[in-house]
Design a protein around this motif. Structure first.
Motif, PDB file in Angstrom:
ATOM      1  N   VAL A 142      -1.445   7.055   3.899  1.00 25.62           N
ATOM      2  CA  VAL A 142      -2.623   6.183   3.994  1.00 25.62           C
ATOM      3  C   VAL A 142      -2.469   5.282   5.220  1.00 25.62           C
ATOM      4  O   VAL A 142      -1.404   4.741   5.471  1.00 25.62           O
ATOM      5  N   ARG A 153      -4.822   4.512  -1.696  1.00 26.91           N
ATOM      6  CA  ARG A 153      -5.934   3.795  -1.064  1.00 26.91           C
ATOM      7  C   ARG A 153      -5.453   2.496  -0.443  1.00 26.91           C
ATOM      8  O   ARG A 153      -4.317   2.062  -0.665  1.00 26.91           O
ATOM      9  N   LEU A 154      -6.363   1.867   0.300  1.00 30.47           N
ATOM     10  CA  LEU A 154      -6.086   0.594   0.963  1.00 30.47           C
ATOM     11  C   LEU A 154      -7.109  -0.418   0.480  1.00 30.47           C
ATOM     12  O   LEU A 154      -8.186  -0.039   0.025  1.00 30.47           O
ATOM     13  N   THR A 171       0.825  -1.211   0.000  1.00 27.89           N
ATOM     14  CA  THR A 171       0.000   0.000   0.000  1.00 27.89           C
ATOM     15  C   THR A 171       0.861   1.263   0.000  1.00 27.89           C
ATOM     16  O   THR A 171       0.354   2.353   0.235  1.00 27.89           O
ATOM     17  N   CYS A 229      -9.151   6.538   3.720  1.00 25.83           N
ATOM     18  CA  CYS A 229      -7.854   5.924   4.045  1.00 25.83           C
ATOM     19  C   CYS A 229      -6.861   6.935   4.601  1.00 25.83           C
ATOM     20  O   CYS A 229      -5.662   6.650   4.706  1.00 25.83           O
TER      21      CYS A 229
END
Ligand SMILES: *Cc1c(COP(=O)(O)O)cnc(C)c1O
Length: 373
Positions: A166, A139-140, A109, A305
């Motif tokens: 994030v 993003r996750l 990530t 996130c």
């Protein structure tokens, strides 16, 4: 906003550095008071043996304060190591992957996860079961975006990607048979955590917990015992565990400061739930300014996130970014330049960043927008 008077060389600024980073001023003062002579030692902490009773007490106190803050049970070892978070990239794979006949699975990530998997691949089979590359790591994953094998050696993730900003809100979904491993370097102690969910959790101190030089490793004791004894001595967790973090000379000064930061969190702040509340207020106030800027400030992370610790955003042009950083500097707001892979601004607002620092940055952002938006 007009620039304040020129800074004297010894004036402190609001320091938004990503790491090494801001420390509580009260901790720095205590360290200063005790620098020449650690009470009772007749010498500086920097000058005494790591086997000295006074240092051993300091080490145990640091461990016990971490245990009480995070609710770490006796099933877990707390080790203090050198080599930074980076050494853990290798140590984790050496201890948990080597000779296991299994494969390690990684959620990528951001930048630090990528570095970690590269080291694991030197030990054995390590695969990315999720990679947010396509969205430039803004993003996750949600639980449906990946699936972990029941017999994976471990599932690895980074709870807060420092460069991208994030942060996981909760632990990723992981079968009970698989040890969950987390790089918590940049959000360690920013909120309460259910340690029982982890096989291993580690953090270099220089982001949110102390100075550079020490890394705290919290590891389930049964996993320590499973590692292959062919692992090089310093990487072999069992050596550190069996010898109470004194298998060789530990980073005494860094452990001493980390212990003081942990005490500050417990006694002055009132614990991790309180710290989380403050962190939510601090980060929330900056994200609000970003969201209400009509697109002038564009957050890097998608809103769900966003990190409590590293607030990353871009401005409409490189010229405005440079102007922002330069004018912020004149207003005693330092180290705001984003990492080159994301660009723009990164405001690292770790636990020790006072509310006044975040307020000053927020005011500056609002003012900068009104002059340049
Ligand atoms: C800073 C950082 C690292 C690298 O730490 P070193 O101590 O320099 O090896 C690794 N992971 C995360 C999340 C970090 O923020």
């Amino acid at each position: 906003m007009t620039a304040s008077a020129p800074l004297a060389a010894t004036d402190r600024v609001f320091n938004f550095s990503a790491g090494p980073a801001v420390l509580p001023e009260s901790v720095l003062r205590e360290v200063q008071d005790e620098m020449l002579c650690l009470p009772g030692a007749g010498a500086s902490l920097l000058e005494i043996s790591h086997r000295d009773k006074l240092f051993v007490e300091i080490l145990h106190d640091a461990e016990n304060t971490l245990r009480s803050l995070l609710g770490i049970s006796d099933d877990y070892s707390v080790m203090f190591m050198q080599g930074g978070a980076t050494l853990q990239f290798s140590a984790i794979a050496a201890n948990l992957l080597r000779g296991s006949g299994k494969r390690a699975e990684y959620l990528l990530t951001g930048s630090w996860g990528k570095k970690a998997i590269a080291e694991a691949k030197k030990e054995g089979e390590a695969v990315a079961i999720y990679d947010a590359k396509e969205s430039n790591y803004n993003r996750l994953p949600s639980a449906s975006d990946y699936s972990v094998s029941d017999d994976a050696a471990y599932l690895y993730y980074c709870s807060n990607e420092t460069i991208q900003g994030v942060q996981f809100q909760d632990e990723p979904t992981c079968p009970e048979s698989v040890p969950l491993v987390s790089d918590a370097s940049s959000d360690f102690l920013c909120r309460p955590l259910d340690v029982q969910k982890y096989g291993l959790l580690y953090a270099c101190a220089q982001k949110n917990a102390g100075p550079a030089g020490v890394t705290a490793v919290v590891m389930r004791k049964d996993l320590i015992e499973k590692a292959d004894p062919s692992v090089p001595g310093y990487l072999y967790y069992k050596n550190h565990h069996d010898n109470d973090s004194e298998w060789n000379t530990p980073p005494t000064f860094a452990i001493y400061v980390l212990g003081k930061v942990a005490r500050w969190l417990r006694d002055d702040i009132g614990g991790l739930a309180e710290m989380e509340k403050i962190n939510r207020e601090k980060s929330g106030s900056l994200y609000k300014i970003i969201d209400e800027s009509g697109g002038f400030y564009r957050g890097h992370a998608v809103p769900e996130c966003r990190s409590l610790m590293n607030v990353t955003f871009n401005l409409p042009s490189d010229e405005l970014t440079a102007k922002f950083i330069s004018e912020a500097g004149e207003n005693r707001l330092a180290a705001l330049k984003g990492h080159r892979s994301v660009g723009g601004i990164r405001a690292s607002i770790y636990n020790a960043m006072p509310r006044e620092g975040v307020e000053a940055l927020g005011q500056f952002m609002t003012d900068f927008l009104s002059r340049n938006g």
